[in-house]
Design a protein around this motif. Structure first.
Motif, PDB file in Angstrom:
ATOM      1  N   GLU A 361     -27.709   2.604  24.220  1.00 60.50           N
ATOM      2  CA  GLU A 361     -27.911   1.254  24.750  1.00 60.50           C
ATOM      3  C   GLU A 361     -26.892   0.273  24.169  1.00 60.50           C
ATOM      4  O   GLU A 361     -26.383  -0.604  24.878  1.00 60.50           O
ATOM      5  CB  GLU A 361     -29.336   0.787  24.453  1.00 60.50           C
ATOM      6  N   GLU A 362     -26.578   0.414  22.896  1.00 59.32           N
ATOM      7  CA  GLU A 362     -25.554  -0.443  22.272  1.00 59.32           C
ATOM      8  C   GLU A 362     -24.206  -0.230  22.951  1.00 59.32           C
ATOM      9  O   GLU A 362     -23.471  -1.191  23.226  1.00 59.32           O
ATOM     10  CB  GLU A 362     -25.453  -0.132  20.779  1.00 59.32           C
ATOM     11  N   GLU A 363     -23.878   1.012  23.214  1.00 57.77           N
ATOM     12  CA  GLU A 363     -22.610   1.314  23.884  1.00 57.77           C
ATOM     13  C   GLU A 363     -22.590   0.732  25.291  1.00 57.77           C
ATOM     14  O   GLU A 363     -21.580   0.194  25.744  1.00 57.77           O
ATOM     15  CB  GLU A 363     -22.397   2.830  23.924  1.00 57.77           C
ATOM     16  N   ARG A 364     -23.724   0.837  25.994  1.00 53.44           N
ATOM     17  CA  ARG A 364     -23.794   0.290  27.347  1.00 53.44           C
ATOM     18  C   ARG A 364     -23.600  -1.223  27.353  1.00 53.44           C
ATOM     19  O   ARG A 364     -22.886  -1.781  28.188  1.00 53.44           O
ATOM     20  CB  ARG A 364     -25.143   0.645  27.979  1.00 53.44           C
ATOM     21  N   LYS A 365     -24.241  -1.906  26.373  1.00 49.48           N
ATOM     22  CA  LYS A 365     -24.104  -3.357  26.303  1.00 49.48           C
ATOM     23  C   LYS A 365     -22.680  -3.773  25.967  1.00 49.48           C
ATOM     24  O   LYS A 365     -22.172  -4.760  26.496  1.00 49.48           O
ATOM     25  CB  LYS A 365     -25.086  -3.932  25.266  1.00 49.48           C
ATOM     26  N   ASN A 366     -22.028  -3.025  25.069  1.00 50.76           N
ATOM     27  CA  ASN A 366     -20.640  -3.336  24.730  1.00 50.76           C
ATOM     28  C   ASN A 366     -19.723  -3.177  25.937  1.00 50.76           C
ATOM     29  O   ASN A 366     -18.811  -3.983  26.159  1.00 50.76           O
ATOM     30  CB  ASN A 366     -20.169  -2.439  23.581  1.00 50.76           C
ATOM     31  N   GLU A 367     -19.955  -2.123  26.726  1.00 50.78           N
ATOM     32  CA  GLU A 367     -19.162  -1.919  27.937  1.00 50.78           C
ATOM     33  C   GLU A 367     -19.419  -3.033  28.934  1.00 50.78           C
ATOM     34  O   GLU A 367     -18.506  -3.513  29.610  1.00 50.78           O
ATOM     35  CB  GLU A 367     -19.506  -0.561  28.560  1.00 50.78           C
ATOM     36  N   GLY A 377     -15.880 -14.008  32.875  1.00 54.17           N
ATOM     37  CA  GLY A 377     -17.198 -14.592  32.651  1.00 54.17           C
ATOM     38  C   GLY A 377     -17.526 -14.731  31.178  1.00 54.17           C
ATOM     39  O   GLY A 377     -16.790 -14.239  30.314  1.00 54.17           O
ATOM     40  N   ASP A 378     -18.610 -15.417  30.905  1.00 54.16           N
ATOM     41  CA  ASP A 378     -19.101 -15.585  29.538  1.00 54.16           C
ATOM     42  C   ASP A 378     -20.071 -14.450  29.244  1.00 54.16           C
ATOM     43  O   ASP A 378     -21.211 -14.459  29.687  1.00 54.16           O
ATOM     44  CB  ASP A 378     -19.807 -16.938  29.389  1.00 54.16           C
ATOM     45  N   ALA A 379     -19.598 -13.448  28.491  1.00 56.08           N
ATOM     46  CA  ALA A 379     -20.411 -12.257  28.230  1.00 56.08           C
ATOM     47  C   ALA A 379     -21.702 -12.594  27.517  1.00 56.08           C
ATOM     48  O   ALA A 379     -22.767 -12.092  27.854  1.00 56.08           O
ATOM     49  CB  ALA A 379     -19.603 -11.249  27.409  1.00 56.08           C
ATOM     50  N   LEU A 380     -21.610 -13.483  26.511  1.00 55.37           N
ATOM     51  CA  LEU A 380     -22.793 -13.803  25.717  1.00 55.37           C
ATOM     52  C   LEU A 380     -23.833 -14.517  26.565  1.00 55.37           C
ATOM     53  O   LEU A 380     -25.025 -14.233  26.494  1.00 55.37           O
ATOM     54  CB  LEU A 380     -22.384 -14.677  24.527  1.00 55.37           C
ATOM     55  N   ALA A 381     -23.362 -15.448  27.421  1.00 53.62           N
ATOM     56  CA  ALA A 381     -24.293 -16.197  28.265  1.00 53.62           C
ATOM     57  C   ALA A 381     -24.991 -15.282  29.258  1.00 53.62           C
ATOM     58  O   ALA A 381     -26.186 -15.404  29.512  1.00 53.62           O
ATOM     59  CB  ALA A 381     -23.548 -17.305  29.003  1.00 53.62           C
ATOM     60  N   ASN A 382     -24.247 -14.343  29.814  1.00 52.20           N
ATOM     61  CA  ASN A 382     -24.830 -13.405  30.770  1.00 52.20           C
ATOM     62  C   ASN A 382     -25.877 -12.514  30.135  1.00 52.20           C
ATOM     63  O   ASN A 382     -26.924 -12.249  30.707  1.00 52.20           O
ATOM     64  CB  ASN A 382     -23.728 -12.533  31.394  1.00 52.20           C
ATOM     65  N   LEU A 383     -25.582 -12.035  28.909  1.00 53.57           N
ATOM     66  CA  LEU A 383     -26.499 -11.125  28.236  1.00 53.57           C
ATOM     67  C   LEU A 383     -27.742 -11.826  27.730  1.00 53.57           C
ATOM     68  O   LEU A 383     -28.752 -11.188  27.448  1.00 53.57           O
ATOM     69  CB  LEU A 383     -25.789 -10.425  27.074  1.00 53.57           C
ATOM     70  N   GLU A 490     -21.948  -4.173  40.743  1.00 52.51           N
ATOM     71  CA  GLU A 490     -23.194  -4.085  39.981  1.00 52.51           C
ATOM     72  C   GLU A 490     -23.404  -5.350  39.162  1.00 52.51           C
ATOM     73  O   GLU A 490     -22.476  -5.832  38.501  1.00 52.51           O
ATOM     74  CB  GLU A 490     -23.159  -2.871  39.058  1.00 52.51           C
ATOM     75  N   THR A 491     -24.597  -5.894  39.224  1.00 51.81           N
ATOM     76  CA  THR A 491     -24.928  -7.107  38.483  1.00 51.81           C
ATOM     77  C   THR A 491     -25.320  -6.772  37.063  1.00 51.81           C
ATOM     78  O   THR A 491     -26.141  -5.900  36.845  1.00 51.81           O
ATOM     79  CB  THR A 491     -26.099  -7.843  39.164  1.00 51.81           C
ATOM     80  N   PRO A 492     -24.726  -7.457  36.056  1.00 50.96           N
ATOM     81  CA  PRO A 492     -25.097  -7.173  34.668  1.00 50.96           C
ATOM     82  C   PRO A 492     -26.573  -7.472  34.410  1.00 50.96           C
ATOM     83  O   PRO A 492     -27.106  -8.442  34.947  1.00 50.96           O
ATOM     84  CB  PRO A 492     -24.197  -8.118  33.860  1.00 50.96           C
ATOM     85  N   ILE A 493     -27.180  -6.661  33.608  1.00 47.03           N
ATOM     86  CA  ILE A 493     -28.603  -6.851  33.269  1.00 47.03           C
ATOM     87  C   ILE A 493     -28.726  -7.162  31.795  1.00 47.03           C
ATOM     88  O   ILE A 493     -28.170  -6.469  30.961  1.00 47.03           O
ATOM     89  CB  ILE A 493     -29.425  -5.603  33.625  1.00 47.03           C
TER      90      ILE A 493
END
Length: 500
Positions: A361-367, A377-383, A490-493
């Protein structure tokens, strides 16, 4: 308390007889100057004999009558808003608790902060709240044979009253009465006839033992407390004496409801203090030699609970003064904690599958972060976007409800002590709310704090020092792949987890 009366010079203005306390940080004094001058604290430059006062009083040579120089311009006064502002002080107690989403405080009934902090800490375990709601006993004041049942019912009723949030604070009178009846040490008085301060960790363990008698396990463990707090060990004992060559190594099980962190001069981190007593040299009677001999005692954890209670062993008996003196040493503790290396090889193998899921899951989030950044985009805001209907993986083994199936934990509560002795000073509970938001539960006063304030509780001085830490299970959100079509990517989750 070091309090000085000073003069403050600001431009042509001189403010005389301004009180200053070095027990409070300079921010408090700057806030006081703001009320006098309308110069916001961030616009102030405060100096004393050429020394700029910043985050602490440092080398400032303070004395009564000294003149402190303040530089800075006052900001323009804001215009009156079109709609009347509703101030917090104008709200009722229940409105205030609701508006700030705070927990209900507990009145101090005379050196009862040790009990109040215990109640607040244990309230962070949702499974305990559910188990208490299912307990059908009654809280009776005149009962003699089943006081523990009345205490359990009283704690249930107190939690229910706190959850209603009708009042900013409630008096835990009945629970205190019953607890002193069951545990006479909590009814101890001093020479003036006042109830004495007690040890918060002792209170936590006594309450746990009482709950053990009344809350049933939903699995194969002895009781609810053992199910969710019980730690099992596999202990190996080997004689180190050369004459005991034929004495066989012995193995036996042990269990506890708490892990201890012993503090010595060398210990700087909580993990080091825990490991120091899991592998130690002791002296005991040797059956083969017929005398005392040195043994190597090594303990490995064979079962981890969902909730890990860790005591920082800070008090020791000091003959001079006949008190339990306190070790003030700074010992760092983490917000997230991994117990894997302290476990037996067998348990490590059982923990591996869930740990691999966390890693994936950590690897998936980093990708995902990298992909969002590539798109600008703003990665932190999206996550960090809020998600509804979040589902989580099990944090325990299916055949052992209340265990930990990963060894990963997140800090969710602390009881701190401020003072030099366990029989004096003050206890406070610090409770995680969500993310980086925490609550400081200081008896009847509950106030919001941040994670950075929690990390300052590691010790090293007379500030609040972590004494009992409660870690809960680190939760892994079940990832649901986003739907895709021929025209959209694909939309980030969001995968942010909430330990509460």
């Amino acid at each position: 308390m070091p309090v000085f009366t000073v003069n403050v010079k600001w431009g042509k203005e001189i403010y005389k007889a301004v009180e200053l306390s070095t027990d409070e940080p300079p921010e408090v004094f700057k806030a006081q100057l703001f009320t006098l001058t309308n110069v916001a604290p961030e616009r102030q430059k405060v100096m004393l004999k050429g020394v700029v006062i910043k985050d602490d009083w440092g080398k400032a040579k303070l004395k009564n009558g000294v003149t402190i120089l303040m530089m800075g311009s006052a900001a323009e006064l804001p215009k009156e808003p079109a709609e009347k502002t509703v101030f917090l002080e104008d709200l009722s107690e229940s409105q205030l608790v609701s508006a700030m989403d705070l927990s209900t405080g507990l009145q101090n009934l005379g050196n009862t902060c040790y009990m109040n902090s215990t109640v607040q800490l244990l309230k962070t375990v949702p499974e305990l709240g559910d188990a208490l709601k299912q307990f059908n006993g009654q809280a009776l004041s005149n009962i003699e044979t089943d006081v523990s049942g009345s205490i359990t019912a009283s704690l249930r009723d107190l939690y229910s009253q706190m959850e209603e949030k009708k009042y900013a604070e409630v008096p835990p009178l009945f629970l205190l009465h019953l607890l002193r009846k069951q545990c006479p040490q909590f009814a101890e008085k001093n020479n003036e006839g006042h109830f004495m301060q007690q040890d918060a960790n002792e209170c936590i363990m006594e309450v746990m033992r009482i709950l053990q008698q009344n809350l049933k396990s939903t699995g194969k463990r002895k009781d609810f407390i053992d199910q969710f707090f019980g730690v099992d060990y596999s202990v190996t004992m080997k004689c180190k004496d050369e004459e005991a060559i034929e004495e066989a190594e012995t193995k036996f099980p042990e269990s506890s409801l708490q892990v201890n962190c012993f503090i010595s001069q060398e210990v700087k981190y909580m993990m080091t203090g825990i490991k120091s007593k899991l592998c130690e040299e002791i002296t005991k009677h040797s059956p083969s030699l017929g005398r005392d001999a040195k043994y190597q005692r090594e303990s490995k954890i064979s079962r981890l609970p969902s909730y890990l209670c860790i005591q920082m062993v800070r008090f020791f008996f000091k003959e001079k003064g006949n008190i339990n003196a306190k070790i003030l040493k700074d010992v760092k503790f983490p917000m997230t904690f991994d117990m894997y290396e302290l476990c037996t090889p067998e348990l490590q193998n059982k923990l591996s599958p869930m740990r691999e899921k966390f890693l994936a899951e950590e690897e998936r989030k980093n990708e995902e972060k990298a992909a969002i950044k590539l798109k600008g985009g703003d990665a932190l805001a999206n996550l960090k976007q809020e998600k509804k209907d979040v589902e989580y993986e099990r944090y325990d083994f299916e055949n052992d409800p209340g265990s930990s199936n990963s060894g990963y934990y997140e800090l969710q509560g602390i009881v701190t002590h401020q003072g030099r002795s366990s029989s004096s000073g003050h206890y406070v509970a610090w409770i995680k709310k969500k993310g980086d938001d925490w609550l400081k539960c200081d008896d009847d006063t509950v106030s919001p704090v941040k994670g950075e304030d929690i990390l300052k509780l590691s010790g090293g001085g007379d500030w609040h020092i972590a004494y009992v830490l409660l870690y809960g299970p680190r939760r892994l959100e079940i990832h649901q792949p986003a739907k895709t079509d021929s025209t959209t990517a694909e939309t980030p989750i969001s995968m942010e987890t909430d330990t509460n």
